[in-house]
Design a protein around this motif. Structure first.
Motif, PDB file in Angstrom:
ATOM      1  N   ARG A 145     -32.158  17.755 -43.658  1.00  0.00           N
ATOM      2  CA  ARG A 145     -32.033  18.500 -42.399  1.00  0.00           C
ATOM      3  C   ARG A 145     -30.591  18.685 -41.959  1.00  0.00           C
ATOM      4  N   TYR A 146     -29.783  17.640 -42.140  1.00  0.00           N
ATOM      5  CA  TYR A 146     -28.409  17.696 -41.639  1.00  0.00           C
ATOM      6  C   TYR A 146     -27.381  17.674 -42.770  1.00  0.00           C
ATOM      7  N   LYS A 147     -27.782  18.187 -43.931  1.00  0.00           N
ATOM      8  CA  LYS A 147     -26.807  18.274 -45.019  1.00  0.00           C
ATOM      9  C   LYS A 147     -25.625  19.138 -44.602  1.00  0.00           C
ATOM     10  N   ARG A 148     -25.887  20.170 -43.823  1.00  0.00           N
ATOM     11  CA  ARG A 148     -24.830  21.003 -43.250  1.00  0.00           C
ATOM     12  C   ARG A 148     -25.160  21.260 -41.795  1.00  0.00           C
ATOM     13  N   THR A 149     -24.284  20.792 -40.884  1.00  0.00           N
ATOM     14  CA  THR A 149     -24.537  20.990 -39.453  1.00  0.00           C
ATOM     15  C   THR A 149     -23.922  22.292 -38.958  1.00  0.00           C
ATOM     16  N   LEU A 150     -22.623  22.463 -39.182  1.00  0.00           N
ATOM     17  CA  LEU A 150     -21.931  23.697 -38.831  1.00  0.00           C
ATOM     18  C   LEU A 150     -21.413  24.358 -40.101  1.00  0.00           C
ATOM     19  N   THR A 151     -21.402  25.659 -40.104  1.00  0.00           N
ATOM     20  CA  THR A 151     -20.987  26.402 -41.290  1.00  0.00           C
ATOM     21  C   THR A 151     -19.966  27.461 -40.920  1.00  0.00           C
ATOM     22  N   LEU A 152     -19.131  27.808 -41.886  1.00  0.00           N
ATOM     23  CA  LEU A 152     -18.102  28.822 -41.674  1.00  0.00           C
ATOM     24  C   LEU A 152     -18.680  30.235 -41.680  1.00  0.00           C
ATOM     25  N   GLU A 200     -25.124  19.884 -31.869  1.00  0.00           N
ATOM     26  CA  GLU A 200     -25.365  18.565 -31.281  1.00  0.00           C
ATOM     27  C   GLU A 200     -25.190  17.458 -32.314  1.00  0.00           C
ATOM     28  N   LYS A 201     -25.700  17.676 -33.514  1.00  0.00           N
ATOM     29  CA  LYS A 201     -25.548  16.681 -34.574  1.00  0.00           C
ATOM     30  C   LYS A 201     -24.076  16.506 -34.943  1.00  0.00           C
ATOM     31  N   PHE A 202     -23.317  17.597 -34.960  1.00  0.00           N
ATOM     32  CA  PHE A 202     -21.884  17.543 -35.265  1.00  0.00           C
ATOM     33  C   PHE A 202     -21.162  16.682 -34.225  1.00  0.00           C
ATOM     34  N   ARG A 203     -21.503  16.876 -32.955  1.00  0.00           N
ATOM     35  CA  ARG A 203     -20.890  16.070 -31.887  1.00  0.00           C
ATOM     36  C   ARG A 203     -21.280  14.598 -32.025  1.00  0.00           C
ATOM     37  N   GLU A 204     -22.534  14.344 -32.385  1.00  0.00           N
ATOM     38  CA  GLU A 204     -22.980  12.959 -32.581  1.00  0.00           C
ATOM     39  C   GLU A 204     -22.189  12.290 -33.698  1.00  0.00           C
ATOM     40  N   ASP A 205     -21.936  13.020 -34.766  1.00  0.00           N
ATOM     41  CA  ASP A 205     -21.164  12.468 -35.886  1.00  0.00           C
ATOM     42  C   ASP A 205     -19.733  12.135 -35.438  1.00  0.00           C
ATOM     43  N   LEU A 206     -19.127  13.016 -34.640  1.00  0.00           N
ATOM     44  CA  LEU A 206     -17.776  12.742 -34.130  1.00  0.00           C
ATOM     45  C   LEU A 206     -17.786  11.495 -33.256  1.00  0.00           C
ATOM     46  N   GLU A 207     -18.800  11.363 -32.418  1.00  0.00           N
ATOM     47  CA  GLU A 207     -18.875  10.190 -31.535  1.00  0.00           C
ATOM     48  C   GLU A 207     -19.064   8.911 -32.348  1.00  0.00           C
ATOM     49  N   THR A 208     -19.820   8.991 -33.432  1.00  0.00           N
ATOM     50  CA  THR A 208     -20.007   7.824 -34.297  1.00  0.00           C
ATOM     51  C   THR A 208     -18.675   7.375 -34.898  1.00  0.00           C
ATOM     52  N   VAL A 209     -17.891   8.342 -35.386  1.00  0.00           N
ATOM     53  CA  VAL A 209     -16.579   8.016 -35.943  1.00  0.00           C
ATOM     54  C   VAL A 209     -15.677   7.415 -34.873  1.00  0.00           C
ATOM     55  N   HIS A 210     -15.727   7.966 -33.664  1.00  0.00           N
ATOM     56  CA  HIS A 210     -14.907   7.447 -32.564  1.00  0.00           C
ATOM     57  C   HIS A 210     -15.274   5.996 -32.255  1.00  0.00           C
ATOM     58  N   GLN A 211     -16.568   5.701 -32.235  1.00  0.00           N
ATOM     59  CA  GLN A 211     -17.001   4.334 -31.967  1.00  0.00           C
ATOM     60  C   GLN A 211     -16.517   3.378 -33.054  1.00  0.00           C
ATOM     61  N   LEU A 212     -16.556   3.816 -34.314  1.00  0.00           N
ATOM     62  CA  LEU A 212     -16.049   2.990 -35.405  1.00  0.00           C
ATOM     63  C   LEU A 212     -14.546   2.745 -35.257  1.00  0.00           C
ATOM     64  N   PHE A 213     -13.821   3.794 -34.876  1.00  0.00           N
ATOM     65  CA  PHE A 213     -12.381   3.702 -34.652  1.00  0.00           C
ATOM     66  C   PHE A 213     -12.094   2.671 -33.551  1.00  0.00           C
ATOM     67  N   ILE A 256     -11.027  14.467 -33.741  1.00  0.00           N
ATOM     68  CA  ILE A 256     -11.061  15.901 -33.490  1.00  0.00           C
ATOM     69  C   ILE A 256     -11.502  16.636 -34.742  1.00  0.00           C
ATOM     70  N   ALA A 257     -12.285  17.696 -34.557  1.00  0.00           N
ATOM     71  CA  ALA A 257     -12.704  18.541 -35.684  1.00  0.00           C
ATOM     72  C   ALA A 257     -12.977  19.936 -35.150  1.00  0.00           C
ATOM     73  N   GLN A 258     -12.642  20.918 -35.935  1.00  0.00           N
ATOM     74  CA  GLN A 258     -12.954  22.292 -35.549  1.00  0.00           C
ATOM     75  C   GLN A 258     -13.366  23.086 -36.785  1.00  0.00           C
ATOM     76  N   VAL A 259     -14.320  23.970 -36.588  1.00  0.00           N
ATOM     77  CA  VAL A 259     -14.842  24.770 -37.687  1.00  0.00           C
ATOM     78  C   VAL A 259     -14.863  26.234 -37.251  1.00  0.00           C
ATOM     79  N   PRO A 260     -14.060  27.088 -37.856  1.00  0.00           N
ATOM     80  CA  PRO A 260     -14.135  28.513 -37.522  1.00  0.00           C
ATOM     81  C   PRO A 260     -15.450  29.105 -38.026  1.00  0.00           C
ATOM     82  N   ASN A 261     -15.917  30.156 -37.359  1.00  0.00           N
ATOM     83  CA  ASN A 261     -17.153  30.793 -37.779  1.00  0.00           C
ATOM     84  C   ASN A 261     -16.995  32.315 -37.701  1.00  0.00           C
TER      85      ASN A 261
END
Length: 347
Positions: A223-230, A240-253, A199-204
């Motif tokens: 390009r993806y040094k920063r996906t979501l910003t405050l 979309e890239k942020f979600r892909e990163d979360l899914e990658t971590v989930h797969q590793l888990f 899980i991850a959340q970023v206020p904006n």
């Protein structure tokens, strides 16, 4: 009235600060007086000796009563206990040794470094027939932090040392990432386990800043040094890239857990849900039900049991700063745990 409340708040804060300082100084003085080892050394507690001392006091109490029947029962149990201890030895006559470690995890798994040092010390002395019991309590936290803690604990298995994790309350998310690597996983009937998810959340606050004519410039190389910003404006590609990163971590888990507990149905248990101990047993998340006290009480009958803890060296100033920081962090932790608990109590 407002000024009075402000002064009262400041006075209260000063009282808390003074109390923290006094507590730290008193703790340091008492530590010197009680003969405990200085900071930076290992504390070792002979749990068999502690148990026998308590039993001796119970025998003395029972012996002072007018019920010799009770005395004989305790004496008989003690004799059997000693007999079992002498019986459980390997072929070379060496007594089985159980080493007990504690890990109470926070959001940053701050104890991972200390755990690694304790394990390094154990690997220098542990024998092939020894066992390491880790009493683990953690609701999880940062991915990289708990990945570090799990890697430290994995060193015992790589060295061929038998490992057991006991969970009395919670080993969820990163906590379960650590626990699943044990040869045996024991949990209390209502301990919370699982939460194999990310899980991850970023206020904006970009729109708020825009309404007040405040511009924020964000420059990146990559390009993806920063996906979501405050502060800046987020776009669909970044999301979309942020979600892909979360899914990658989930797969590793999931892969990490599946390697260590291959009988698990990953599609069923890797949904991010949590289960109580009795449910976790049915799903294969744990191996047996019981508390850490219950498990170690059985080990005392047949093995030499030693609790080990590294007391790290720190200055008075750093302990004061740590106390204040820890107080603030625990406040945040309680809020997060309350939110997590609302999910645990869903039934």
């Amino acid at each position: 009235m407002g000024d009075v409340l402000k002064e009262l708040a400041m006075f209260s804060a000063q009282l808390v600060l003074v109390a923290v300082v006094v507590a730290i100084v008193a703790s340091a003085v008492l530590r010197r007086r009680d003969g405990s080892p200085p900071l930076g050394q290992l504390q070792l507690e002979d749990m068999n000796a502690r148990h026998e001392l308590r039993l001796k006091r119970l025998k003395q109490h029972v012996g002072s009563q007018e019920t010799p029947k009770g005395w004989s029962k305790v004496t008989l149990w003690f004799g059997k206990h000693r007999g079992r201890k002498q019986a459980d030895k390997n072929q070379d006559g060496a007594e089985a040794h159980v080493w007990v470690l504690d890990f109470h995890g926070d959001l940053k798994a701050s104890g991972a470094g200390r755990l690694g040092k304790e394990i390094s010390a154990l690997l220098d002395v542990a024998e092939a027939n020894d066992e390491v019991v880790l009493k683990l309590e953690s609701p999880g936290g940062l991915v990289h932090a708990y990945g570090h803690a799990a890697a430290e604990f994995d060193r015992l298995k790589q060295a061929g040392i038998s490992t057991t994790v006991c969970v009395d309350r919670v080993a969820a998310s990163g906590g379960y990432l650590m626990a699943c690597g044990a040869d045996k996983l024991v949990a209390a009937p209502f301990a919370v386990l699982g939460s194999i998810g990310v899980i991850a959340q970023v206020p904006n606050i970009h729109r708020l800043l825009k309404r007040h004519d405040i511009d924020v410039e964000l420059h990146t190389a990559g390009r993806y040094k920063r996906t979501l910003t405050l502060l800046g404006e987020n776009d669909d590609a970044g999301r979309e890239k942020f979600r892909e990163d979360l899914e990658t971590v989930h797969q590793l888990f999931k892969h990490y857990v599946a390697e260590r507990r291959p009988a698990l149905d990953m599609e069923q248990i890797a949904s991010g849900e949590s289960w109580y101990g009795s449910e976790a047993l049915a799903l294969g998340l744990i191996d047996e039900l019981g508390t850490s006290e219950q498990y170690l009480a059985e080990k005392l009958k047949s093995s030499r049991v030693t609790a080990l803890r590294l007391v790290e060296r720190s200055s008075l100033a750093s302990r004061l700063g740590m106390a204040v920081s820890l107080g603030m962090e625990r406040g945040v932790q309680r809020v997060i745990e309350s939110l997590e608990a609302s999910g645990w109590h869903k039934r």
